[in-house]
Motif scaffolding. Structure first.
Motif, PDB file in Angstrom:
ATOM      1  N   UNK A 112       0.827  -1.211   0.000  1.00  0.00           N
ATOM      2  CA  UNK A 112       0.000   0.000   0.000  1.00  0.00           C
ATOM      3  C   UNK A 112       0.859   1.258   0.000  1.00  0.00           C
ATOM      4  N   UNK A 113       1.904   1.260   0.818  1.00  0.00           N
ATOM      5  CA  UNK A 113       2.760   2.442   0.904  1.00  0.00           C
ATOM      6  C   UNK A 113       3.512   2.684  -0.400  1.00  0.00           C
ATOM      7  N   UNK A 114       3.900   1.618  -1.080  1.00  0.00           N
ATOM      8  CA  UNK A 114       4.620   1.786  -2.342  1.00  0.00           C
ATOM      9  C   UNK A 114       3.729   2.436  -3.396  1.00  0.00           C
ATOM     10  N   UNK A 115       2.455   2.094  -3.383  1.00  0.00           N
ATOM     11  CA  UNK A 115       1.532   2.713  -4.338  1.00  0.00           C
ATOM     12  C   UNK A 115       1.376   4.209  -4.066  1.00  0.00           C
ATOM     13  N   UNK A 116       1.381   4.561  -2.780  1.00  0.00           N
ATOM     14  CA  UNK A 116       1.303   5.988  -2.438  1.00  0.00           C
ATOM     15  C   UNK A 116       2.592   6.712  -2.835  1.00  0.00           C
ATOM     16  N   UNK A 117       3.713   6.073  -2.594  1.00  0.00           N
ATOM     17  CA  UNK A 117       5.011   6.714  -2.820  1.00  0.00           C
ATOM     18  C   UNK A 117       5.322   6.883  -4.298  1.00  0.00           C
ATOM     19  N   UNK A 118       5.025   5.846  -5.080  1.00  0.00           N
ATOM     20  CA  UNK A 118       5.379   5.898  -6.500  1.00  0.00           C
ATOM     21  C   UNK A 118       4.155   6.029  -7.410  1.00  0.00           C
ATOM     22  N   UNK A 195      18.669   0.557  -2.837  1.00  0.00           N
ATOM     23  CA  UNK A 195      17.331  -0.003  -2.684  1.00  0.00           C
ATOM     24  C   UNK A 195      16.256   1.074  -2.674  1.00  0.00           C
ATOM     25  N   UNK A 196      15.148   0.764  -3.305  1.00  0.00           N
ATOM     26  CA  UNK A 196      13.949   1.587  -3.153  1.00  0.00           C
ATOM     27  C   UNK A 196      13.195   1.196  -1.882  1.00  0.00           C
ATOM     28  N   UNK A 197      13.203  -0.093  -1.588  1.00  0.00           N
ATOM     29  CA  UNK A 197      12.416  -0.634  -0.473  1.00  0.00           C
ATOM     30  C   UNK A 197      13.257  -1.636   0.306  1.00  0.00           C
ATOM     31  N   UNK A 198      13.213  -1.524   1.616  1.00  0.00           N
ATOM     32  CA  UNK A 198      13.840  -2.511   2.492  1.00  0.00           C
ATOM     33  C   UNK A 198      12.788  -3.022   3.465  1.00  0.00           C
ATOM     34  N   UNK A 199      12.659  -4.341   3.557  1.00  0.00           N
ATOM     35  CA  UNK A 199      11.752  -4.943   4.538  1.00  0.00           C
ATOM     36  C   UNK A 199      12.527  -5.966   5.345  1.00  0.00           C
ATOM     37  N   UNK A 200      12.128  -6.133   6.590  1.00  0.00           N
ATOM     38  CA  UNK A 200      12.782  -7.150   7.409  1.00  0.00           C
ATOM     39  C   UNK A 200      11.888  -7.545   8.580  1.00  0.00           C
ATOM     40  N   UNK A 249      16.293   7.786  -2.504  1.00  0.00           N
ATOM     41  CA  UNK A 249      15.207   8.712  -2.181  1.00  0.00           C
ATOM     42  C   UNK A 249      14.345   8.909  -3.424  1.00  0.00           C
ATOM     43  N   UNK A 250      13.038   8.764  -3.348  1.00  0.00           N
ATOM     44  CA  UNK A 250      12.288   8.326  -2.177  1.00  0.00           C
ATOM     45  C   UNK A 250      12.532   6.844  -1.895  1.00  0.00           C
ATOM     46  N   UNK A 251      12.205   6.439  -0.687  1.00  0.00           N
ATOM     47  CA  UNK A 251      12.387   5.044  -0.301  1.00  0.00           C
ATOM     48  C   UNK A 251      11.455   4.668   0.834  1.00  0.00           C
ATOM     49  N   UNK A 252      11.311   3.374   1.036  1.00  0.00           N
ATOM     50  CA  UNK A 252      10.477   2.852   2.115  1.00  0.00           C
ATOM     51  C   UNK A 252      11.257   1.824   2.922  1.00  0.00           C
ATOM     52  N   UNK A 253      11.062   1.853   4.239  1.00  0.00           N
ATOM     53  CA  UNK A 253      11.643   0.856   5.130  1.00  0.00           C
ATOM     54  C   UNK A 253      10.518   0.300   5.989  1.00  0.00           C
ATOM     55  N   UNK A 287      -1.984  -5.234  18.300  1.00  0.00           N
ATOM     56  CA  UNK A 287      -0.585  -5.058  18.711  1.00  0.00           C
ATOM     57  C   UNK A 287       0.153  -4.261  17.637  1.00  0.00           C
ATOM     58  N   UNK A 288       0.923  -3.260  18.056  1.00  0.00           N
ATOM     59  CA  UNK A 288       1.743  -2.500  17.101  1.00  0.00           C
ATOM     60  C   UNK A 288       2.800  -3.435  16.528  1.00  0.00           C
ATOM     61  N   UNK A 289       2.583  -3.851  15.289  1.00  0.00           N
ATOM     62  CA  UNK A 289       3.357  -4.940  14.706  1.00  0.00           C
ATOM     63  C   UNK A 289       4.313  -4.489  13.610  1.00  0.00           C
ATOM     64  N   UNK A 290       4.010  -3.378  12.934  1.00  0.00           N
ATOM     65  CA  UNK A 290       4.828  -2.926  11.812  1.00  0.00           C
ATOM     66  C   UNK A 290       5.227  -1.470  12.032  1.00  0.00           C
ATOM     67  N   UNK A 291       6.485  -1.173  11.788  1.00  0.00           N
ATOM     68  CA  UNK A 291       6.991   0.194  11.745  1.00  0.00           C
ATOM     69  C   UNK A 291       7.379   0.483  10.305  1.00  0.00           C
ATOM     70  N   UNK A 292       6.780   1.541   9.759  1.00  0.00           N
ATOM     71  CA  UNK A 292       6.970   1.892   8.348  1.00  0.00           C
ATOM     72  C   UNK A 292       7.523   3.303   8.246  1.00  0.00           C
ATOM     73  N   UNK A 293       8.675   3.434   7.594  1.00  0.00           N
ATOM     74  CA  UNK A 293       9.323   4.744   7.460  1.00  0.00           C
ATOM     75  C   UNK A 293       9.430   5.132   5.990  1.00  0.00           C
ATOM     76  N   UNK A 294       9.153   6.396   5.714  1.00  0.00           N
ATOM     77  CA  UNK A 294       9.279   6.952   4.355  1.00  0.00           C
ATOM     78  C   UNK A 294      10.491   7.858   4.305  1.00  0.00           C
ATOM     79  N   UNK A 295      11.267   7.735   3.251  1.00  0.00           N
ATOM     80  CA  UNK A 295      12.487   8.528   3.068  1.00  0.00           C
ATOM     81  C   UNK A 295      12.270   9.530   1.952  1.00  0.00           C
TER      82      UNK A 295
END
Length: 295
Positions: A112-118, A195-200, A249-253, A287-295
Motif C-alpha cells: 500500500x505504501x509503495x503505491x502511495x510513494x510511486x 534499494x527503493x524498499x527494504x523490509x525485514x 530517495x524516495x524510499x520505504x523501510x 498489537x503494534x506490529x509494523x513500523x513503516x518509514x518513508x524517506x
C-alpha cells in the motif's frame, strides 16, 4: 488401537483426535484430519466420502508415526512440510521459521505504501530487499504482488536460502528474486546496490525470554531466527545504522517488531534526518506490529 484389526478412516481419526487431546495439542480434530489427508494424499472431500474405508497397514503405521510426532509438540507445518502465507503455499522445514499471519501485515502495508510513494508501482521496476528472508515468505509474496519489482533475499543460513529458492520456484517468481548469502545488509553494501524498499522481520525476542517461549517453538524452530540479543533490538540497530549506505530517495523501510518494541524502533529510525514520516501499524490483535518509514 489394536493393530490386528483393520481400522477405518473414521476410527483412525477418532483415535488420533483422542491421542492429541490427551497430549494437550490444540485443535486436535483439525490436526488429525490434516495429518491423515497428508498420509493418504487426498483432499477433504474425498476423506469424508471414505470414512468407512479401511486403512492399509502401511498407511496406519505412517499415520501413527505422524500423530506421535504431533503429540510430542512438533509443529504440524513441519510434519506436512508446508504453510500458507498471504494466500500462497510455502515449503517449510526446521531450517526456517514457520510464517506467521501477523507478518502478512508487513507485506500488505509495504504494498500500500509503495503505491502511495510511486503513484502506481506497476509502472516502476523497483528494487526491494528482504533481509533475513528465511522461508522467503515476504520476498515471494512481494514478488507475486508486484511483478515488475526486482527483489533481493538475504539470509545468513545457506539451508534457509535453499528453502526460499524452492518457494520462489513453487510460486513462479524465481526470475524476480536474487538470493544473497550474508550478514544483514553486508552483501548489498559490498555490491554497491541501492534499494527503493527494504523490509525485514528480524529476530526480536530478547535473549532472556527465549527460554520462556512455548515448548513447540523453542524445541523445534531455529533459535537463531528468534534471538534478538539482550534487548531484542540488536538487528534493528544494525540495519538502521546501514540504511544511509543502501537506500534511495524516495524510499520505504518496513520492519515487523515484537510486542512493545515499536516506539524504540521508531526512535532509532528518527535519528536519521532523511526520514520524512514514520508510522506504527497494528495487527489484527491490536498489537503494534509494523513500523513503516518513508524517506
Amino acid at each position: 488401537m489394536d493393530r490386528t484389526k483393520k481400522a477405518t478412516i473414521r476410527e483412525a481419526l477418532k483415535w488420533a483426535s483422542s491421542r492429541l487431546q490427551n497430549n494437550n495439542i490444540p485443535e486436535a480434530e483439525i490436526s488429525a484430519e490434516v495429518l491423515l489427508r497428508y498420509i493418504l494424499e487426498i483432499d477433504r472431500t474425498r476423506l469424508f466420502m471414505s470414512l468407512n474405508q479401511p486403512l492399509t497397514s502401511e498407511d496406519w503405521y505412517k499415520f501413527e508415526d505422524v500423530v506421535n510426532r504431533r503429540s510430542s509438540g512438533e509443529p504440524l507445518q513441519y510434519i506436512v512440510g508446508w504453510q500458507e502465507f498471504y494466500g500462497l503455499p510455502f515449503k517449510v522445514n526446521r531450517d526456517v521459521l514457520i510464517p506467521r499471519p501477523e507478518t502478512e501485515v508487513l507485506v500488505e502495508e509495504i504494498c500500500k505504501a509503495s503505491k502511495r510513494t510511486w503513484q502506481g508501482t506497476s509502472d516502476h521496476a523497483l528494487v526491494a530487499a528482504d533481509i533475513g528472508t528465511g522461508s522467503g515468505a515476504i520476498a515471494v509474496s512481494l514478488a507475486r504482488m508486484n511483478r515488475r519489482w526486482n527483489i533481493i533475499a538475504v539470509d545468513m543460513s545457506l539451508s534457509a536460502l535453499q528453502v526460499a529458492r524452492e518457494n520462489a520456484v513453487l510460486n513462479g517468481v524465481e526470475r524476480q528474486i536474487s538470493f544473497f548469502h550474508g550478514d544483514l545488509l553486508q552483501p548489498i553494501k559490498q555490491q554497491g546496490i541501492k534499494l527503493d524498499i527494504l523490509v525485514s522481520n528480524p529476530p526480536y525476542i530478547p535473549t532472556k525470554e527465549v527460554e520462556l517461549l512455548h515448548p513447540q517453538v523453542k524445541k523445534f524452530e531455529p533459535i537463531r531466527a528468534l534471538d534478538g540479543g539482550e534487548t531484542g533490538l540488536y538487528f534493528y540497530q544494525r540495519l538502521i545504522e546501514d540504511l544511509p549506505h543502501v537506500m534511495k530517495e524516495p524510499g520505504l523501510v518496513g520492519f515487523e517488531v515484537g510486542m512493545g518494541q515499536a516506539d524504540q524502533v521508531v526512535n532509532a529510525l528518527g535519528q536519521w534526518k532523511k526520514i520524512k514520516k514514520i508510522e506504527k501499524i497494528k495487527d489484527l490483535q491490536g498489537i503494534e506490529r509494523v513500523v513503516l518509514a518513508s524517506i
